[in-house]
Design an enzyme around this catalytic site. Sequence first.
Site, PDB file in Angstrom:
ATOM      1  N   HIS A 113       9.083  -0.284 -10.795  1.00 19.19           N
ATOM      2  CA  HIS A 113       8.659   1.109 -10.928  1.00 19.19           C
ATOM      3  C   HIS A 113       7.506   1.229 -11.929  1.00 19.19           C
ATOM      4  CE1 HIS A 113      12.985   2.544  -9.718  1.00 19.19           C
ATOM      5  NE2 HIS A 113      12.371   1.853  -8.775  1.00 19.19           N
ATOM      6  N   SER A 152       9.639   0.681  -3.872  1.00 21.20           N
ATOM      7  CA  SER A 152       9.637   1.592  -5.019  1.00 21.20           C
ATOM      8  C   SER A 152       8.375   1.472  -5.856  1.00 21.20           C
ATOM      9  CB  SER A 152      10.868   1.334  -5.895  1.00 21.20           C
ATOM     10  OG  SER A 152      12.059   1.545  -5.176  1.00 21.20           O
TER      11      SER A 152
END
Length: 364
Positions: free
Chosen positions: A223, A171
Amino acid sequence: MGKSSNPYPQGPPPYHYPPPAYLPSKKWFPWLVPTIVIVNIVLFIIAMYINNCPAHSDHCLFASNLGRFAFQSTRENPLLGPSATTLLRMGAMEVRKVVNEHQLWRLVTCMWLHAGTFHVLANMLSFLFVGIRLEQEFGFVRVGLLYAISGIGGSLLSALFVRRSISVGASGALFGLLGAMLSELLVNWTIYDNKFESLVSLVMIILINMAVGILPHVDNFAHLGGFGTGFLLGFVLMIRPQFGYVSKTKNPYMAASSKSKSKSKYKIYQFILLILSLLILGAAFLIGLGLLIGGADGNEHCSWCHYLSCVPTPLWSCDARCTSNQYGNQLTLTCMQNNKSKLYTVDNGTSTSYIQELCAGLCR
């Protein structure tokens, strides 16, 4: 014959020619992004083979059909994947191993592992959607560097704040691509039409994906770290020549004209952004690695930062996370926050919500 009435026997002056349209550079054949997707999927299959759930638990999903590739129970891994122990053996991020055992390689290996089927499919489909276009435009070298460095940046920020659980997934690298798309739009602002529409739509996509990170069991620090790294790298790796330079080199009339004004390949602001981004990125990595190796806990210096990764609501809790192993009616829970373990006697029909309550009590 009479004298020619054409006032421009050698052709009209350069300013009479219509302005040329922006001509993009050649398209690259995208092979790196599909290769990365295949590698991630193969590594997930290998993780399931090593996991061999039926050899360690009586409550594996689809054991009769998948054999040793069967999934852990949803009580332990709702994403349909291996156990946390298997992921840790294969290189998942675990801060104590990085700090105490100096296993810095986990900053890299964790981005190639995934917690479950849903996890790997969601990440790889998103990566294909975003990565193919970027590789076609900028080539495999720049996209490869962007993917790898953004993934490490995401792992580094995650390690500074997610201290009591393991972390895996691509991610951070994926959000790095989104960050680079945003900075690419900004640094090449002059060559695009519909600038503001493109900017608004891209920002909305980024915000929606960031909002998912406030759910429990999602590492939003990875993230954020990947996005920030990719955003800065975009100013370095994704610079395009300015419109006037491309127009002159692509248009034969303007190239042949001696009167056309000379254009530099890049604008001054592009060079400034490139230098600033390199300085900020280099400093951030050096400081982050220093803090990590020194055992610093980011939460001690930022009391509210944990809300960036999970916002508690009446529907879920952000604190209690446990691994579980069950043999018959004996259930062993281990709290991932404080490493406390306890053996419980449960019925086969015990609900997931009840297990979560036991976990919450163990983690207090």
